[in-house]
Design an enzyme around this catalytic site. Structure first.
Site, PDB file in Angstrom:
ATOM      1  N   GLU A 135       0.873  -1.174   0.000  1.00  0.00           N
ATOM      2  CA  GLU A 135       0.000   0.000   0.000  1.00  0.00           C
ATOM      3  C   GLU A 135       0.911   1.224   0.000  1.00  0.00           C
ATOM      4  O   GLU A 135       1.493   1.574   1.025  1.00  0.00           O
ATOM      5  CB  GLU A 135      -0.916  -0.012   1.230  1.00  0.00           C
ATOM      6  CG  GLU A 135      -1.840  -1.220   1.328  1.00  0.00           C
ATOM      7  CD  GLU A 135      -2.840  -1.305   0.193  1.00  0.00           C
ATOM      8  OE1 GLU A 135      -3.070  -0.266  -0.473  1.00  0.00           O
ATOM      9  OE2 GLU A 135      -3.375  -2.399  -0.050  1.00  0.00           O
ATOM     10  N   CYS A 142      -2.115   9.446   2.653  1.00  0.00           N
ATOM     11  CA  CYS A 142      -1.654   8.868   1.390  1.00  0.00           C
ATOM     12  C   CYS A 142      -2.639   9.086   0.253  1.00  0.00           C
ATOM     13  O   CYS A 142      -2.254   9.083  -0.916  1.00  0.00           O
ATOM     14  CB  CYS A 142      -1.360   7.384   1.558  1.00  0.00           C
ATOM     15  SG  CYS A 142      -2.770   6.413   2.125  1.00  0.00           S
TER      16      CYS A 142
END
Length: 459
Positions: free
Chosen positions: A212, A246
């Site tokens: 991720e 993010c």
């Protein structure tokens, strides 16, 4: 922690997994309930630690970390029996008589490496999925959020033996020691540089990996967008956690005809949400450390600041900042910003915006503000990205009903809910062949009538 200590823990976890104790669903549910109870008992400690590490307010700590973690726990408790059961599938006529089914099984010993920006959520949420799937886990949080890591370590130590779940704290030395070990699965959340390092080490043992990562997530605003609402939702998503998210909108690509209106609306929203003096707002977060504080400041060109641009080194705070007249040659466009700086670029046509997005690495997220259904579909059809929103930002990850993950350089694999269970499971395909009859077609000698029947079965 020394490499030898890590090896000892791994040996104990493998032995524990081999006993089969993690397999019964009832036992897994019991472990998830323990975690939920402990999180609730330590909620105040987690809020205090998050404030210490990242300056997060109590509201933001619950909304973006603790609450979402509890939500994943509740979802998994509700659906685990269904996820873990065998699933019957049709059996081809050529394999008569038999029963065919899919059977999920845990990988074994999992390594979870988590980042500092959402230390509770991005550590415990994959752990929940891993334990629900029946694995043991070794957890390594970032050294940049030490207060939060200490509380989580206390939580896990109170409820789980180290041969089942163990948290290892520390920095690069511990990371390197862990990556030289053999795991059955590695789950990493963080930046591309370390992600590549994780993948290189995993390749040594052909270990499956979920990455991720991140990237420069675009926010496209066309001329039909509801500008005040778009500005409000962009400001929320961009400056949440002081921009250290993010999936935060990394930059805006807007139709040139509405650029000035959008800039004014964004400035108005920043004041509305954070006040005239954001650095004095107790609910506004801070940059994680001095290194990142100075890195972000170097990305701000004072000549291109529309609003913000001020900072306080003593508190590691940078005011919500908007930049205009930005080009792809500016330093702020060279890397993922990961801070409260929002560059605004303009386009002359939606096709141009799509070309710009597609000419760069696939981002983790994409956001499109538009009232035009045809253009919404066009963006979804032609742009490649991990996930995103139409007329909002970041909320797509706040659900266990949809997977979350990247594509290309923004990551591989996903988790949350069903996808989280699958990420930490291997699905076996099983044929249970009956013994009361045996069709002779597949056996030699191969004669004409066998081929004719085979063609009928397999056509």
């Amino acid at each position: 922690m020394q490499k030898q200590e890590i090896e000892t823990i791994l040996v104990s976890q493998r032995k524990f997994f081999a006993t089969g104790q993690t397999l019964p669903v009832s036992w897994r549910l019991e472990q998830l309930q323990k975690l939920k109870t402990s999180i609730l008992q330590h909620e105040e400690d987690l809020c205090t630690a998050l404030n210490q590490d990242l300056g997060k307010s109590r509201m933001e700590s619950y909304m973006c970390e603790i609450g979402l973690t509890l939500s994943e726990l509740t979802w998994m408790e509700k659906h685990l029996h269904r996820l873990a059961c065998e699933k019957r599938v049709p059996t081809p006529l050529a394999q008569f008589a038999a029963r065919s089914f899919q059977s999920p099984t845990p990988y074994g010993t999992i390594l979870i490496m988590s980042p500092w920006n959402y230390p509770v959520l991005l550590t415990l949420e994959p752990l929940i999925d891993a334990l629900a799937a029946g694995n043991t886990a070794l957890v390594k949080p970032s050294a940049y959020a030490p207060a939060t890591s200490a509380v989580m370590k206390q939580i896990l130590k109170e409820i789980y033996p180290p041969e089942y779940v163990c948290m290892i704290t520390g920095g690069r030395q511990e990371n390197q020691a862990l990556l030289t070990q053999r795991f059955d699965k590695i789950f990493f959340t963080g930046g591309k540089t370390v992600g590549r390092e994780v993948l290189r080490h995993a390749a040594e043992y052909l270990t499956p990996v979920t990455l991720e990562l991140g990237g420069k997530s675009p926010c496209i605003v066309d001329s039909t967008a509801k500008i005040p609402l778009a500005a409000r939702r962009i400001v929320f998503g961009k400056y949440l956690n002081c921009g250290q998210t993010c999936v935060a909108p990394d930059y805006i690509l807007c139709d040139a005809s509405i650029k000035e209106d959008l800039l004014r609306a964004i400035q108005k929203e920043i004041i509305r949400q954070f006040g005239e003096h954001p650095l004095e707002n107790p609910d506004y977060g801070k940059i994680i450390n001095e290194k990142h504080f100075h890195r972000i400041l170097e990305l701000i060109d004072p000549k291109k600041v529309v609003c913000g641009g001020v900072s306080d080194p003593s508190t590691l705070r940078i005011a919500p900042t908007v930049l205009t007249d930005i080009t792809w040659e500016d330093p702020v466009m060279d890397e993922e910003i990961f801070g409260p700086v929002l560059p605004v670029l303009a386009y002359s046509s939606l096709d141009e915006a799509i070309r710009i997005v597609e000419s760069h690495p696939h981002p983790l997220a994409l956001y499109f503000f538009s009232e035009n259904k045809k253009d919404q579909k066009k963006i979804l059809d032609l742009c490649h990205f991990g996930g995103g929103c139409i007329n909002d930002t970041i909320i797509h990850l706040a659900t266990s009903s949809m997977p979350f993950g990247g594509v290309g350089e923004s990551g591989m694999g996903g988790y949350h809910g069903v996808e989280g269970f699958k990420t930490f499971s291997h699905t076996r395909s099983i044929v249970d062949k009956k013994t009361w009859m045996d069709l002779p077609i597949r056996y030699q000698k191969y004669v004409g009538w066998k081929e004719k029947l085979l063609r009928i079965f397999l056509h």
